[in-house]
Design a protein around this motif. Structure first.
Motif, PDB file in Angstrom:
ATOM      1  N   TYR A  10       0.809  -1.217   0.000  1.00  0.00           N
ATOM      2  CA  TYR A  10       0.000   0.000   0.000  1.00  0.00           C
ATOM      3  C   TYR A  10       0.841   1.266   0.000  1.00  0.00           C
ATOM      4  O   TYR A  10       0.353   2.356  -0.327  1.00  0.00           O
ATOM      5  CB  TYR A  10      -0.962   0.006   1.202  1.00  0.00           C
ATOM      6  N   LYS A  11       2.113   1.158   0.371  1.00  0.00           N
ATOM      7  CA  LYS A  11       2.975   2.333   0.414  1.00  0.00           C
ATOM      8  C   LYS A  11       3.694   2.602  -0.910  1.00  0.00           C
ATOM      9  O   LYS A  11       4.341   3.636  -1.073  1.00  0.00           O
ATOM     10  CB  LYS A  11       4.020   2.172   1.521  1.00  0.00           C
ATOM     11  N   LYS A  12       3.588   1.693  -1.850  1.00  0.00           N
ATOM     12  CA  LYS A  12       4.312   1.819  -3.111  1.00  0.00           C
ATOM     13  C   LYS A  12       3.593   2.775  -4.064  1.00  0.00           C
ATOM     14  O   LYS A  12       2.386   2.975  -3.965  1.00  0.00           O
ATOM     15  CB  LYS A  12       4.461   0.442  -3.780  1.00  0.00           C
ATOM     16  N   THR A  13       4.346   3.346  -4.996  1.00  0.00           N
ATOM     17  CA  THR A  13       3.736   4.137  -6.062  1.00  0.00           C
ATOM     18  C   THR A  13       3.041   3.202  -7.039  1.00  0.00           C
ATOM     19  O   THR A  13       3.210   1.974  -6.966  1.00  0.00           O
ATOM     20  CB  THR A  13       4.797   4.944  -6.821  1.00  0.00           C
ATOM     21  N   HIS A  14       2.291   3.766  -7.966  1.00  0.00           N
ATOM     22  CA  HIS A  14       1.592   2.941  -8.948  1.00  0.00           C
ATOM     23  C   HIS A  14       2.572   2.076  -9.729  1.00  0.00           C
ATOM     24  O   HIS A  14       2.369   0.857  -9.900  1.00  0.00           O
ATOM     25  CB  HIS A  14       0.807   3.832  -9.917  1.00  0.00           C
ATOM     26  N   PRO A  61     -11.960   2.365  -9.967  1.00  0.00           N
ATOM     27  CA  PRO A  61     -10.594   2.012  -9.567  1.00  0.00           C
ATOM     28  C   PRO A  61     -10.481   0.502  -9.327  1.00  0.00           C
ATOM     29  O   PRO A  61     -11.358  -0.103  -8.714  1.00  0.00           O
ATOM     30  CB  PRO A  61     -10.390   2.781  -8.260  1.00  0.00           C
ATOM     31  N   LEU A  62      -9.400  -0.079  -9.829  1.00  0.00           N
ATOM     32  CA  LEU A  62      -9.128  -1.498  -9.617  1.00  0.00           C
ATOM     33  C   LEU A  62      -7.906  -1.624  -8.723  1.00  0.00           C
ATOM     34  O   LEU A  62      -6.840  -1.086  -9.028  1.00  0.00           O
ATOM     35  CB  LEU A  62      -8.863  -2.205 -10.950  1.00  0.00           C
ATOM     36  N   GLY A  63      -8.080  -2.300  -7.583  1.00  0.00           N
ATOM     37  CA  GLY A  63      -6.966  -2.503  -6.664  1.00  0.00           C
ATOM     38  C   GLY A  63      -6.847  -3.968  -6.298  1.00  0.00           C
ATOM     39  O   GLY A  63      -7.610  -4.810  -6.784  1.00  0.00           O
ATOM     40  N   VAL A  64      -5.879  -4.278  -5.442  1.00  0.00           N
ATOM     41  CA  VAL A  64      -5.728  -5.656  -4.973  1.00  0.00           C
ATOM     42  C   VAL A  64      -5.678  -5.661  -3.456  1.00  0.00           C
ATOM     43  O   VAL A  64      -5.052  -4.803  -2.831  1.00  0.00           O
ATOM     44  CB  VAL A  64      -4.458  -6.336  -5.544  1.00  0.00           C
ATOM     45  N   SER A  65      -6.367  -6.611  -2.879  1.00  0.00           N
ATOM     46  CA  SER A  65      -6.344  -6.808  -1.437  1.00  0.00           C
ATOM     47  C   SER A  65      -5.329  -7.900  -1.125  1.00  0.00           C
ATOM     48  O   SER A  65      -5.315  -8.958  -1.763  1.00  0.00           O
ATOM     49  CB  SER A  65      -7.728  -7.201  -0.928  1.00  0.00           C
ATOM     50  N   ILE A  87     -10.680  -1.729   0.421  1.00  0.00           N
ATOM     51  CA  ILE A  87      -9.539  -2.605   0.154  1.00  0.00           C
ATOM     52  C   ILE A  87      -8.591  -2.621   1.349  1.00  0.00           C
ATOM     53  O   ILE A  87      -8.065  -3.672   1.733  1.00  0.00           O
ATOM     54  CB  ILE A  87      -8.819  -2.174  -1.132  1.00  0.00           C
ATOM     55  N   ALA A  88      -8.378  -1.450   1.952  1.00  0.00           N
ATOM     56  CA  ALA A  88      -7.508  -1.380   3.134  1.00  0.00           C
ATOM     57  C   ALA A  88      -8.077  -2.230   4.269  1.00  0.00           C
ATOM     58  O   ALA A  88      -7.337  -2.954   4.957  1.00  0.00           O
ATOM     59  CB  ALA A  88      -7.350   0.071   3.577  1.00  0.00           C
ATOM     60  N   ALA A  89      -9.387  -2.152   4.470  1.00  0.00           N
ATOM     61  CA  ALA A  89     -10.026  -2.910   5.550  1.00  0.00           C
ATOM     62  C   ALA A  89      -9.927  -4.409   5.310  1.00  0.00           C
ATOM     63  O   ALA A  89      -9.642  -5.189   6.229  1.00  0.00           O
ATOM     64  CB  ALA A  89     -11.489  -2.488   5.688  1.00  0.00           C
ATOM     65  N   VAL A 363     -13.724 -13.060   1.382  1.00  0.00           N
ATOM     66  CA  VAL A 363     -13.595 -11.599   1.351  1.00  0.00           C
ATOM     67  C   VAL A 363     -14.765 -10.962   2.102  1.00  0.00           C
ATOM     68  O   VAL A 363     -14.582  -9.995   2.854  1.00  0.00           O
ATOM     69  CB  VAL A 363     -13.530 -11.089  -0.097  1.00  0.00           C
ATOM     70  N   GLY A 364     -15.968 -11.496   1.924  1.00  0.00           N
ATOM     71  CA  GLY A 364     -17.131 -10.971   2.638  1.00  0.00           C
ATOM     72  C   GLY A 364     -16.973 -11.069   4.145  1.00  0.00           C
ATOM     73  O   GLY A 364     -17.298 -10.134   4.884  1.00  0.00           O
ATOM     74  N   LEU A 365     -16.440 -12.191   4.620  1.00  0.00           N
ATOM     75  CA  LEU A 365     -16.258 -12.370   6.062  1.00  0.00           C
ATOM     76  C   LEU A 365     -15.148 -11.456   6.586  1.00  0.00           C
ATOM     77  O   LEU A 365     -15.268 -10.874   7.679  1.00  0.00           O
ATOM     78  CB  LEU A 365     -15.926 -13.837   6.366  1.00  0.00           C
ATOM     79  N   ALA A 366     -14.082 -11.284   5.803  1.00  0.00           N
ATOM     80  CA  ALA A 366     -13.008 -10.368   6.197  1.00  0.00           C
ATOM     81  C   ALA A 366     -13.525  -8.941   6.301  1.00  0.00           C
ATOM     82  O   ALA A 366     -13.229  -8.220   7.264  1.00  0.00           O
ATOM     83  CB  ALA A 366     -11.869 -10.435   5.174  1.00  0.00           C
ATOM     84  N   GLN A 367     -14.319  -8.538   5.311  1.00  0.00           N
ATOM     85  CA  GLN A 367     -14.853  -7.180   5.312  1.00  0.00           C
ATOM     86  C   GLN A 367     -15.750  -6.956   6.527  1.00  0.00           C
ATOM     87  O   GLN A 367     -15.711  -5.901   7.168  1.00  0.00           O
ATOM     88  CB  GLN A 367     -15.651  -6.964   4.025  1.00  0.00           C
ATOM     89  N   ASN A 368     -16.541  -7.962   6.861  1.00  0.00           N
ATOM     90  CA  ASN A 368     -17.437  -7.872   8.009  1.00  0.00           C
ATOM     91  C   ASN A 368     -16.648  -7.759   9.314  1.00  0.00           C
ATOM     92  O   ASN A 368     -16.967  -6.924  10.173  1.00  0.00           O
ATOM     93  CB  ASN A 368     -18.343  -9.101   8.027  1.00  0.00           C
TER      94      ASN A 368
END
Length: 429
Positions: A10-14, A61-65, A87-89, A363-368
């Motif tokens: 998450y700290k890297k540039t694009h 926006p497309l990101g990766v978790s 995505i951060a959560a 992913v749903g359970l992680a988000q919850n």
């Protein structure tokens, strides 16, 4: 996948993020070039044939978790979403859960449901008898309507009937509904199911003397369920002034509120779907169908309730469980057409449909977990507003390094709004 290359992603540039994905073996040089130079927008000629009256493309926006461990396998999860903090959560939750062993999943047989709804059936009990007696013939006729899926090992597998009773107060007559359970293999299967339903409708009319009103799939995929479970030792839940046991108990109590109160359950489940929808969209699947089916499943007891459950086991660990109906596919529709969907599939390591279901429900359970944990400790706004500051900075006109500088000042400001962001940006310039 060499996850060591993804440390502090998450700290890297694009450019650094794309390079890290390539070095980790997630994407190829060609795909890295696509992300850094061409982008993932549809070619106008493709968009023109996907929908009617095409006038342009609307990007998300497309990101990766990161940090997900699902059934003992590491996976990087692509998510297409506009909402800050999702995505951060998910990554934060996956890191805690991954350190405790990750997610364990179970997926039922993937059977989609097709319906033929009959009206004007004079003798419903006799009609049900005739349908059940002719079950094998009905299944054979359904499979004749789509022989290619049968050749691949799928097809209509079983049949059941349902009676929708008349409601004199509403002026609603009785209907007889015939369900077919259909194995659509790797496809979500809407076209397959609809073709089969239209193929058997005339024969069912002959058997019952009724008239087929509807011949279509159901997006309430109760024969296609995925369950994710995670177990988190209490000591891993400690945060700030809250002990791990306090956080555990507060999460359980919050889940109990969401089970009892529909007003809370809607927001609770919306948080789950934040993650699920983002992956469904990224993978090119139908997020509207998944949303509708999931919310129907939440109301299966005739009261709308929380989709997830949290409790403490005998060792005092926090245990979470989530079950969702997930009629998704890995072939067909936009999955093989949209460049974003194709890249998402590559990032997910080319999962089959069952594996994709396992990823989605995890992913749903992680988000919850992330959302409820935040709610019962520091509050949901702390992390969310930090990311919201960036959006305000961009809206004010900040670019490049200016975005982080303005965002940091906004976090310290008594009033975080667009005008304040503009004032800070003006000072920088």
């Amino acid at each position: 996948m060499d996850t060591s290359k993804l440390t502090k992603f998450y700290k890297k540039t694009h450019e650094e993020k794309v390079s890290a994905l390539k070095e980790a073996g997630v994407i190829s040089l060609e795909e890295a070039t696509l992300l850094t130079e061409k982008g993932l927008d549809l070619d106008p000629s493709v968009g023109e044939h996907m929908i009617e009256n095409h006038i342009g493309n609307y990007s998300l926006p497309l990101g990766v978790s990161t940090n997900f461990v699902i059934d003992d396998k590491e996976v990087l999860v692509p998510m297409a979403i506009e909402e800050p903090s999702v995505i951060a959560a998910a990554s934060f939750a996956a890191k805690i859960i991954g350190s405790a062993g990750g997610f364990t999943t179970a997926v039922t047989d993937r059977l989609m449901i097709g319906q033929v709804t009959l009206k004007n059936v004079e003798h419903i009990e006799n009609a049900i008898f005739e349908i059940e007696k002719a079950e094998q013939t009905i299944l054979e006729r359904a499979n004749e309507a789509h022989p290619s899926i049968v050749k691949r090992g799928g097809g209509a597998k079983s049949l059941e009937t349902r009676v929708l009773k008349a409601d004199p107060e509403e002026g609603t007559p009785a209907f007889l509904v015939v369900h077919l359970h259909i194995d659509t293999q790797e496809a979500m299967g809407a076209n397959i199911v609809n073709t089969m339903m239209e193929g058997i409708a005339p024969y069912i009319e002959e058997l019952t003397g009724g008239k087929a009103l509807l011949r279509i799939l159901s997006n309430y995929a109760t024969e296609c369920l995925a369950t994710a479970t995670c177990t988190i030792p209490a000591h891993k839940l400690k945060t700030g002034t809250y002990s791990g046991e306090d956080v555990r108990d507060r999460i359980i109590e919050a889940a109990q509120v969401a089970w009892a109160d529909p007003y809370r359950a809607v927001t609770h489940n919306k948080g789950i779907m934040n993650g699920v929808d983002a992956v469904v969209i990224a993978s090119g699947n139908d997020w509207r169908a998944i949303e509708a089916g999931s919310h129907a499943y939440a109301a299966r007891s005739r009261q709308y309730r929380a989709l997830s459950k949290w409790h403490a086991n005998d060792q005092g660990d926090l245990v979470g469980t989530l079950t969702l109906p997930l009629a998704v596919g890995t072939v067909g529709g936009s999955i093989s057409i949209h460049p974003g969907a194709k890249l998402a599939r590559k990032i997910l390591m080319d999962p089959d449909a069952k594996r994709l279901e396992s990823i989605l429900v995890s992913v749903g359970l992680a988000q919850n977990f992330a959302a409820v944990r935040a709610l019962v400790t520091d509050g949901i706004q702390k992390g969310h507003m930090g990311l919201h500051a960036r959006s305000l900075a961009i809206s004010a006109g900040a670019k490049g390094p200016q975005v982080e500088k303005v965002a940091e000042q906004l976090k310290q400001a008594p009033h975080m709004n667009l005008q304040t962001a503009r004032d800070f940006l003006k000072e920088l310039l």
